[in-house]
Design a protein around this motif. Structure first.
Motif, mmCIF file in Angstrom:
data_model
loop_
_atom_site.group_PDB
_atom_site.id
_atom_site.type_symbol
_atom_site.label_atom_id
_atom_site.label_comp_id
_atom_site.label_asym_id
_atom_site.label_seq_id
_atom_site.Cartn_x
_atom_site.Cartn_y
_atom_site.Cartn_z
ATOM 1 N N LEU A 1 22.207 79.390 -12.597
ATOM 2 C CA LEU A 1 23.381 78.370 -12.168
ATOM 3 C C LEU A 1 24.311 79.135 -11.185
ATOM 4 C CD1 LEU A 1 24.722 77.386 -15.737
ATOM 5 C CD2 LEU A 1 23.527 75.798 -14.253
ATOM 6 N N PRO A 2 24.416 78.112 -10.363
ATOM 7 C CA PRO A 2 25.410 78.611 -9.015
ATOM 8 C C PRO A 2 26.756 78.849 -9.535
ATOM 9 C CG PRO A 2 24.108 76.601 -8.468
ATOM 10 C CD PRO A 2 23.792 76.888 -9.868
ATOM 11 N N ASP A 3 27.372 80.114 -8.746
ATOM 12 C CA ASP A 3 28.667 80.101 -9.335
ATOM 13 C C ASP A 3 29.851 78.935 -8.505
ATOM 14 O OD1 ASP A 3 28.530 82.316 -10.653
ATOM 15 O OD2 ASP A 3 28.529 83.614 -9.036
ATOM 16 N N VAL A 4 30.611 78.516 -9.305
ATOM 17 C CA VAL A 4 31.426 77.444 -8.720
ATOM 18 C C VAL A 4 33.035 77.984 -9.178
ATOM 19 C CG1 VAL A 4 32.156 74.959 -8.721
ATOM 20 C CG2 VAL A 4 29.621 75.535 -9.055
ATOM 21 N N ASP A 5 33.730 78.134 -8.216
ATOM 22 C CA ASP A 5 34.887 78.507 -8.472
ATOM 23 C C ASP A 5 36.035 77.287 -7.965
ATOM 24 O OD1 ASP A 5 34.659 80.970 -9.708
ATOM 25 O OD2 ASP A 5 34.456 81.856 -7.539
ATOM 26 N N PHE A 6 37.026 77.148 -8.731
ATOM 27 C CA PHE A 6 38.043 76.064 -8.334
ATOM 28 C C PHE A 6 39.401 76.520 -9.068
ATOM 29 C CE2 PHE A 6 35.226 74.849 -11.750
ATOM 30 C CZ PHE A 6 36.017 74.169 -12.782
ATOM 31 N N PRO A 7 40.607 76.038 -8.423
ATOM 32 C CA PRO A 7 41.663 76.082 -9.139
ATOM 33 C C PRO A 7 41.918 75.238 -10.355
ATOM 34 C CG PRO A 7 42.100 74.906 -7.066
ATOM 35 C CD PRO A 7 40.571 75.583 -7.324
ATOM 36 N N LEU A 8 42.466 75.853 -11.364
ATOM 37 C CA LEU A 8 42.917 74.569 -12.361
ATOM 38 C C LEU A 8 44.523 73.975 -12.096
ATOM 39 C CD1 LEU A 8 41.448 76.571 -15.280
ATOM 40 C CD2 LEU A 8 40.632 74.598 -14.509
ATOM 41 N N PRO A 9 44.558 72.657 -12.396
ATOM 42 C CA PRO A 9 45.832 72.229 -12.249
ATOM 43 C C PRO A 9 46.544 72.657 -13.509
ATOM 44 C CG PRO A 9 44.541 70.471 -12.854
ATOM 45 C CD PRO A 9 43.492 71.583 -12.606
ATOM 46 N N GLU A 10 47.866 72.659 -13.331
ATOM 47 C CA GLU A 10 48.795 72.909 -14.548
ATOM 48 C C GLU A 10 49.075 71.482 -15.225
ATOM 49 O OE1 GLU A 10 52.050 75.563 -13.998
ATOM 50 O OE2 GLU A 10 50.974 76.894 -12.730
ATOM 51 N N GLY B 1 30.607 70.632 -13.349
ATOM 52 C CA GLY B 1 29.537 69.963 -13.245
ATOM 53 C C GLY B 1 29.531 69.034 -11.948
ATOM 54 N N LEU B 2 30.882 68.244 -11.680
ATOM 55 C CA LEU B 2 30.992 67.690 -10.555
ATOM 56 C C LEU B 2 30.795 68.354 -9.354
ATOM 57 C CD1 LEU B 2 34.183 65.548 -11.557
ATOM 58 C CD2 LEU B 2 31.964 64.846 -11.258
ATOM 59 N N LEU B 3 31.189 69.553 -9.226
ATOM 60 C CA LEU B 3 31.000 70.424 -8.021
ATOM 61 C C LEU B 3 29.559 70.754 -7.911
ATOM 62 C CD1 LEU B 3 34.254 72.674 -8.004
ATOM 63 C CD2 LEU B 3 33.901 70.681 -6.677
ATOM 64 N N LEU B 4 28.872 71.095 -8.838
ATOM 65 C CA LEU B 4 27.421 71.350 -8.726
ATOM 66 C C LEU B 4 26.722 70.109 -8.467
ATOM 67 C CD1 LEU B 4 26.900 73.364 -11.976
ATOM 68 C CD2 LEU B 4 26.631 74.192 -9.649
ATOM 69 N N TYR B 5 27.059 69.004 -8.868
ATOM 70 C CA TYR B 5 26.600 67.724 -8.520
ATOM 71 C C TYR B 5 26.699 67.356 -6.908
ATOM 72 C CZ TYR B 5 24.919 62.769 -9.189
ATOM 73 O OH TYR B 5 24.100 61.608 -8.993
ATOM 74 N N GLU B 6 27.890 67.594 -6.579
ATOM 75 C CA GLU B 6 28.227 67.465 -5.091
ATOM 76 C C GLU B 6 27.515 68.166 -4.152
ATOM 77 O OE1 GLU B 6 32.607 67.630 -4.865
ATOM 78 O OE2 GLU B 6 32.845 65.794 -6.167
ATOM 79 N N GLN B 7 27.231 69.441 -4.692
ATOM 80 C CA GLN B 7 26.379 70.371 -3.829
ATOM 81 C C GLN B 7 24.765 70.265 -3.889
ATOM 82 O OE1 GLN B 7 27.414 74.254 -5.375
ATOM 83 N NE2 GLN B 7 29.693 73.972 -4.777
ATOM 84 N N GLY B 8 24.443 69.095 -4.545
ATOM 85 C CA GLY B 8 23.168 68.994 -4.698
ATOM 86 C C GLY B 8 22.155 69.301 -5.918
ATOM 87 N N GLU C 1 21.307 71.167 -12.610
ATOM 88 C CA GLU C 1 22.357 71.959 -13.006
ATOM 89 C C GLU C 1 23.714 71.298 -13.694
ATOM 90 O OE1 GLU C 1 20.533 72.098 -10.506
ATOM 91 O OE2 GLU C 1 19.465 73.994 -10.545
ATOM 92 N N ALA C 2 24.192 70.272 -12.988
ATOM 93 C CA ALA C 2 25.321 69.480 -13.125
ATOM 94 C C ALA C 2 25.058 68.933 -14.655
ATOM 95 C CB ALA C 2 25.646 68.421 -12.268
#
Length: 149
Positions: A59-68, A108-115, A119-120
């Motif tokens: 699975l590709p690594d996906v990093d993103f900030p979490l909102p509060e 999952g959304l970021l994986l989907y957007e990356q094609g 995996e998503a």
């Protein structure tokens, strides 16, 4: 991976993440009502996601900030994790539920957007069974109590 079920789930997952990204504070009846509706729909639609096979180590690594998020005085609630075993009730936190769902859906959304469609779908389905599904059912119960009890 394209199917009607995957597309319907992707649209809901996007709506959920957008709602969380734009709503930092939850204390009004309308925000709880919307949260209850969308989490219920996510859970229901996730049950229709197709089964897919993915090797977790690939699975590709996906990093993103979490909102509060701030739930105010409705954050902590009491729950039992397994209703089929006598357990001592524990405290759950609605903000933890909201962010647990958000994190798995956003990945999952970021994986989907990356094609990486397969995996998503795997991420969403695995999360339903192992992580975010538990947060969703706990949040639904807590939100139901806020709204109707």
């Amino acid at each position: 991976m394209q199917s009607q079920e995957v597309e319907a789930f992707r649209v809901l997952a996007t709506a959920y993440c957008d709602f969380i990204d734009s709503s930092r504070s939850f204390d009004e009846e309308e925000s709880f009502k919307k949260l209850l509706r969308i989490i219920s729909q996510l859970y229901t639609n996730a049950l229709d996601l197709p089964e897919v096979e993915v090797e977790e180590e690939h699975l590709p690594d996906v990093d993103f900030p979490l909102p509060e998020v701030d739930i105010k005085h409705h954050n902590v609630y009491t729950e039992i994790f397994d209703p089929y075993h006598a357990e001592t009730p524990v405290n759950g936190c609605l903000d933890d539920d909201i962010m647990g769902i958000y994190s798995d859906l956003k990945k999952g959304l970021l994986l989907y957007e990356q094609g990486h469609g397969i995996e998503a779908v795997w991420e969403w389905k695995f999360g339903l069974e192992e992580h975010w599904g538990e947060h969703a059912t706990s949040a639904i119960r807590a939100l139901h109590s806020i709204k109707f009890i």
